[in-house]
Design an enzyme around this catalytic site. Structure first.
Site, PDB file in Angstrom:
ATOM      1  N   ASP A  55      -3.656  -6.701   3.337  1.00 19.12           N
ATOM      2  CA  ASP A  55      -4.317  -6.293   4.576  1.00 19.12           C
ATOM      3  C   ASP A  55      -5.815  -6.092   4.423  1.00 19.12           C
ATOM      4  O   ASP A  55      -6.525  -5.942   5.416  1.00 19.12           O
ATOM      5  CB  ASP A  55      -3.680  -5.000   5.105  1.00 19.12           C
ATOM      6  CG  ASP A  55      -2.276  -5.259   5.561  1.00 19.12           C
ATOM      7  OD1 ASP A  55      -2.058  -6.320   6.162  1.00 19.12           O
ATOM      8  OD2 ASP A  55      -1.397  -4.431   5.301  1.00 19.12           O
ATOM      9  N   HIS A  90      -0.189  -0.009  -2.888  1.00 11.06           N
ATOM     10  CA  HIS A  90       1.078  -0.596  -2.436  1.00 11.06           C
ATOM     11  C   HIS A  90       2.224   0.103  -3.123  1.00 11.06           C
ATOM     12  O   HIS A  90       2.095   0.488  -4.286  1.00 11.06           O
ATOM     13  CB  HIS A  90       1.114  -2.098  -2.763  1.00 11.06           C
ATOM     14  CG  HIS A  90       2.134  -2.844  -1.965  1.00 11.06           C
ATOM     15  ND1 HIS A  90       3.439  -2.953  -2.373  1.00 11.06           N
ATOM     16  CD2 HIS A  90       2.040  -3.470  -0.776  1.00 11.06           C
ATOM     17  CE1 HIS A  90       4.106  -3.637  -1.462  1.00 11.06           C
ATOM     18  NE2 HIS A  90       3.290  -3.963  -0.484  1.00 11.06           N
TER      19      HIS A  90
HETATM   20  N1  CMC Z   1      -6.451   5.554  -0.831  1.00 15.64           N
HETATM   21  C1  CMC Z   1      -6.551   6.672  -1.587  1.00 15.64           C
HETATM   22  N2  CMC Z   1      -5.554   7.154  -2.346  1.00 15.64           N
HETATM   23  C2  CMC Z   1      -4.397   6.487  -2.323  1.00 15.64           C
HETATM   24  C3  CMC Z   1      -4.214   5.323  -1.569  1.00 15.64           C
HETATM   25  C4  CMC Z   1      -5.295   4.859  -0.798  1.00 15.64           C
HETATM   26  N3  CMC Z   1      -5.178   3.754  -0.065  1.00 15.64           N
HETATM   27  N4  CMC Z   1      -2.959   4.867  -1.724  1.00 15.64           N
HETATM   28  C5  CMC Z   1      -2.346   5.720  -2.561  1.00 15.64           C
HETATM   29  N5  CMC Z   1      -3.226   6.698  -2.932  1.00 15.64           N
HETATM   30  C6  CMC Z   1      -2.948   7.786  -3.880  1.00 15.64           C
HETATM   31  C7  CMC Z   1      -2.077   8.839  -3.272  1.00 15.64           C
HETATM   32  O1  CMC Z   1      -2.834   9.855  -2.651  1.00 15.64           O
HETATM   33  C8  CMC Z   1      -1.302   9.322  -4.466  1.00 15.64           C
HETATM   34  O2  CMC Z   1      -2.125  10.183  -5.195  1.00 15.64           O
HETATM   35  P1  CMC Z   1      -1.467  11.436  -6.005  1.00 15.64           P
HETATM   36  O3  CMC Z   1      -0.533  10.819  -7.004  1.00 15.64           O
HETATM   37  O4  CMC Z   1      -2.646  12.108  -6.614  1.00 15.64           O
HETATM   38  O5  CMC Z   1      -0.770  12.259  -4.967  1.00 15.64           O
HETATM   39  C9  CMC Z   1      -1.105   8.072  -5.318  1.00 15.64           C
HETATM   40  O6  CMC Z   1      -2.206   7.206  -4.958  1.00 15.64           O
HETATM   41  C10 CMC Z   1       0.211   7.358  -5.069  1.00 15.64           C
HETATM   42  O7  CMC Z   1       0.318   7.103  -3.686  1.00 15.64           O
HETATM   43  P2  CMC Z   1       1.654   7.190  -2.837  1.00 15.64           P
HETATM   44  O8  CMC Z   1       1.333   7.587  -1.435  1.00 15.64           O
HETATM   45  O9  CMC Z   1       2.653   8.032  -3.578  1.00 15.64           O
HETATM   46  O10 CMC Z   1       2.112   5.703  -2.876  1.00 15.64           O
HETATM   47  P3  CMC Z   1       3.186   5.084  -1.932  1.00 15.64           P
HETATM   48  O11 CMC Z   1       3.853   4.031  -2.720  1.00 15.64           O
HETATM   49  O12 CMC Z   1       4.047   6.115  -1.311  1.00 15.64           O
HETATM   50  O13 CMC Z   1       2.291   4.471  -0.768  1.00 15.64           O
HETATM   51  C11 CMC Z   1       1.015   3.008   0.546  1.00 15.64           C
HETATM   52  C12 CMC Z   1       1.923   3.153  -0.672  1.00 15.64           C
HETATM   53  C13 CMC Z   1       0.796   1.512   0.823  1.00 15.64           C
HETATM   54  C14 CMC Z   1       1.652   3.628   1.795  1.00 15.64           C
HETATM   55  C15 CMC Z   1      -0.346   3.703   0.221  1.00 15.64           C
HETATM   56  O14 CMC Z   1      -0.938   3.109  -0.912  1.00 15.64           O
HETATM   57  C16 CMC Z   1      -1.306   3.670   1.399  1.00 15.64           C
HETATM   58  O15 CMC Z   1      -1.227   4.536   2.283  1.00 15.64           O
HETATM   59  N6  CMC Z   1      -2.221   2.632   1.448  1.00 15.64           N
HETATM   60  C17 CMC Z   1      -3.077   2.484   2.587  1.00 15.64           C
HETATM   61  C18 CMC Z   1      -2.304   1.785   3.703  1.00 15.64           C
HETATM   62  C19 CMC Z   1      -2.088   0.318   3.437  1.00 15.64           C
HETATM   63  O16 CMC Z   1      -3.007  -0.389   3.045  1.00 15.64           O
HETATM   64  N7  CMC Z   1      -0.864  -0.155   3.708  1.00 15.64           N
HETATM   65  C20 CMC Z   1      -0.527  -1.564   3.597  1.00 15.64           C
HETATM   66  C21 CMC Z   1       0.511  -1.855   2.564  1.00 15.64           C
HETATM   67  S1  CMC Z   1       0.602  -3.629   2.263  1.00 15.64           S
HETATM   68  C22 CMC Z   1       1.322  -4.245   3.667  1.00 15.64           C
HETATM   69  C23 CMC Z   1       2.799  -4.230   3.594  1.00 15.64           C
HETATM   70  O17 CMC Z   1       3.353  -4.833   2.647  1.00 15.64           O
HETATM   71  O18 CMC Z   1       3.408  -3.661   4.521  1.00 15.64           O
END
Ligand code: CMC
Length: 443
Positions: free
Chosen positions: A378, A320
């Site tokens: 989710d 998240h």
């Molecule tokens: N699986 C594997 N690796 C992950 C995941 C995941 N679900 N989420 C983040 N990472 C890794 C990412 O690759 C990155 O690694 P590095 O630092 O080595 O590049 C690190 O963790 C930080 O991730 P980020 O993409 O910079 O984090 P963000 O804050 O931009 O993204 C997110 C948050 C929710 C989009 C992401 O965690 C994700 O894509 N999760 C899966 C989709 C999901 O479950 N979304 C629902 C969110 S809750 C509902 C809502 O409130 O809307």
């Protein structure tokens, strides 16, 4: 080279200070510092450009507070979510969705009479203008229900002209009640349309969530009785999704509203943003992922793929932007999931076994532990919603239904803020510099 150095009465942010100093290329700027009732303070940089000819750069807004708000507070490190001060687990376990709606909209939990009046007003706004039924028929039967939601909610402004004047508080309130009341009817109709069944009229003798389940699952050919345990679970799921501070869709609603657009159009914009798999679409994606994994023995393969940077696969329902701890909504959702499956005699549902084992393994794996990736809301909502009878395409629709109140509360707060101005971010331009037009024959 540009050097920027920040300090606040020294090097540390001082709790007693109301100013921070930003040193931009040797020039010291005094910037006002505002303290929240809880949570981090903010540095007011709105005069930065005027004073230094420089913008800030924050793609994804990870360090930017876009507004002042009194509605929802999140402490992502501690896993805390409060609506108007009340913890989400208390609201979800002890309150009702309509109470939460009242709280988000008006700032306090309702007293007896106030609540009766609110419930009555919501109940008597659930029907849709008859011509909207014709509007549905313009969609293909196989249209994604979120596509229908964006279209129909946007079209409400063409049907309810008497509540689109954003400068009239009474009209703002009527538009708010209309959207909260009509969203279940619109969502249930999108579902019924997709499966070729007749629309079911709202029933005033049922509460908000039971009425929604009845509109989705009853058919004129036989009696349908809503199971109170399932209606309560639906209500709790709505509470868990009601608001979540300045997330992508809420910020979209605020930005759309900042130009003075009518509330129905703004909520349609929020629904469009919510549709994406990184936001509201993640519940559908999480269930699809669990189905694809299929059995516990295949989990290690997916864990490996999630950690592989050359593979775009991510563990859906994990991680998240704000929570770097267990999402407090996920705790209640997991409990609700067990209750629903028990009630329906699905205790041994294989997907639940996969989900629980996946969570266990991921929470011990250094990759997820170090990056603070925990299950989010989710992760368990897809299994729960599927058990309730909803197909995956409806999951994000249910999220939109519940989040409508949050969007509206945030939109109203913005409109009622005397400081409100149109939202207009700036950019770091890296395109071509000035060049002269060349006629086609000379290119
Ligand atoms: N699986 C594997 N690796 C992950 C995941 C995941 N679900 N989420 C983040 N990472 C890794 C990412 O690759 C990155 O690694 P590095 O630092 O080595 O590049 C690190 O963790 C930080 O991730 P980020 O993409 O910079 O984090 P963000 O804050 O931009 O993204 C997110 C948050 C929710 C989009 C992401 O965690 C994700 O894509 N999760 C899966 C989709 C999901 O479950 N979304 C629902 C969110 S809750 C509902 C809502 O409130 O809307």
């Amino acid at each position: 080279m540009t050097t920027v150095q920040t300090s606040t009465n020294g090097d540390q942010l001082n709790q007693d200070s109301d100013k921070s100093n930003l040193i931009v290329e040797g020039k010291t700027l005094d910037l006002p510092l505002y303290k929240g009732s809880i949570g981090p303070s903010v540095m007011d940089i709105s005069r930065l450009y005027a004073q230094s000819d420089m913008f800030t750069y924050d793609p994804g807004f990870t360090s930017t507070a876009s507004c002042e708000s009194k509605i929802t507070y999140i402490d992502g490190d501690k896993g805390v979510l409060l609506h108007r001060g009340y913890p989400i687990d208390q609201l979800a376990e002890q309150g009702s969705f309509l109470e939460t709606c009242y709280l988000l909209l008006y700032g306090d939990l309702p007293q007896g009479e106030q609540f009766e009046d609110f419930k009555h007003r919501i109940t008597y706004h659930t029907m849709l203008h008859e011509q909207i039924h014709t509007f549905y028929k313009g969609f293909r039967r196989d249209a994604h229900p979120m596509a229908i939601m964006v279209g129909v909610v946007g079209a409400l402004s063409a049907f309810y002209h008497d509540s689109t004047d954003i400068n009239d508080p009474t009209q703002r309130n009527i538009a708010s009640l209309r959207m909260i009341a009509k969203m279940p009817t619109i969502a249930a109709m999108a579902y019924k349309y997709s499966i070729g069944q007749p629309f079911v009229t709202p029933r005033n003798d049922l509460d908000y969530s039971a009425n929604f389940l009845n509109m989705c699952f009853s058919v004129p050919a036989e009696d349908y009785k809503v199971d109170p345990v399932l209606a309560r679970a639906m209500d709790r799921i709505f509470i868990l999704h009601a608001d979540h501070e300045q997330n992508a869709s809420t910020s979209t609603v605020r930005l759309a509203g900042s130009s003075g657009a009518n509330p129905f159009a703004c909520i349609a914009a929020g629904i469009a943003c919510l549709w994406g798999p990184s936001h509201g679409g993640a519940n559908e994606a999480a269930l699809t992922m669990l189905e694809e994994i299929g059995s516990v023995d295949r989990i290690p393969e997916y864990i490996r793929r999630a950690k592989d940077k050359s593979d775009p696969f991510r563990l859906m329902g994990f991680g998240h932007r704000v929570y770097k701890n267990y999402d407090p909504r996920a705790t209640v959702m997991q409990k609700t999931c067990h209750e629903v499956l028990d009630t329906l005699g699905l205790k041994d549902e294989p997907l639940l076994q996969v989900a629980m084992e996946l969570e266990r393994i991921a929470r011990e794996d250094p990759y997820f532990v170090e990056k603070k990736l925990y299950p989010n809301i989710d992760f368990y909502s897809g299994i729960t919603l599927r058990a309730l009878g909803f197909p995956p395409e409806m999951f994000t629709v249910l999220f939109a239904l519940a989040r409508t109140v949050g969007w509206i509360a945030q939109w109203r707060e913005m409109i009622e803020d005397p400081q409100q101005r149109i939202g207009r971010p700036r950019q770091l331009y890296t395109g071509p510099t000035l060049r002269d037009y060349v006629p086609t024959s000379n290119r």
